[in-house]
Design a protein around this motif. Structure first.
Motif: not given
Length: 226
Positions: A109-110, A113, A143, A146, A153, A176-178
């Motif tokens: 994920l990190v 993003v 941010s 992520g 996270h 989520s970031p999205e």
């Protein structure tokens, strides 16, 4: 043109003067030689270079590089099935997990993003980020990587987390970031004010935005990434 003053070109193109570069390199070389006891100061000539600058420390931690043909440690890179049941290596060994395997590969994920929001090295954008306050710089880094305690996270880190978006309160929307940067309807007005659009097509839209605007949006959302 060949008649253009070099000082003017240096200023416009942000190029340090060649004389200053020569002085800086000579000073560093003299410091290394001095700390290795290969240098003697003189009051005149090039050997006086260290006497002309009062900001040079009297001693640094520079030391002569040495080669070690034998290392007092062993590196072990085990396969997954070798450490899923127990920690690999001898007792007291140091273990490093750099590929997300400690989180069952969820560190992806990190990386995902960051690759979308900062897809290539951009010196001007990096400088703009570093010119922010320490808090704002941290807001942007956390941010855009992520790596902050929002739903997805935080859950992977076994930290307290929200099951659904704290802004729109839609129980079908996971934090989520999205969702935060692109789709949350409760943040559309703030997104339009600071990011230029009420909704983004994806995290890739962040790549063209300045770090300051991103920091302002994160601050306005009250999603504290700490």
């Amino acid at each position: 043109m060949r008649t253009t003053p070099s000082d003017a070109l240096d200023a416009i193109l942000n190029i340090p003067p060649i004389r200053q570069i020569s002085i800086d390199m000579s000073t560093l070389a003299a410091i290394r030689l001095r700390d290795l006891d290969y240098w003697k100061d003189h009051l005149t000539g090039h050997s006086s270079i260290l006497l002309k600058n009062n900001n040079i420390p009297s001693k640094t931690d520079y030391c002569m590089p040495t080669e070690h043909m034998a290392t007092p440690f062993h590196t072990l890179i085990p396969k997954r099935d070798e450490w899923t049941s127990a920690t690999p290596g001898q007792e007291g060994a140091l273990s490093f997990y750099t590929d997300g395997s400690k989180l069952d590969n969820q560190n992806s994920l990190v990386g995902r993003v960051a690759r979308q929001s900062w897809p290539h090295i951009d010196k001007a954008r990096s400088n703009a980020l570093c010119n922010l306050s320490r808090r704002d710089c941290s807001l942007v880094i956390r941010s855009l990587t992520g790596h902050w305690l929002i739903g997805i996270h935080a859950q992977r880190l076994n930290s307290p987390y929200n099951d659904f978006c704290r802004s729109c309160r839609d129980e079908e929307e996971e934090e989520s970031p999205e969702h935060f940067f692109c789709f949350c309807p409760a943040l559309s007005s703030r997104r339009f004010r600071f990011l230029g659009k009420p909704f983004l097509d994806g995290l890739g839209d962040l790549a063209s935005l300045s770090p300051r605007k991103i920091a302002q949006f994160v601050q306005s959302s009250n999603w504290t990434p700490f």
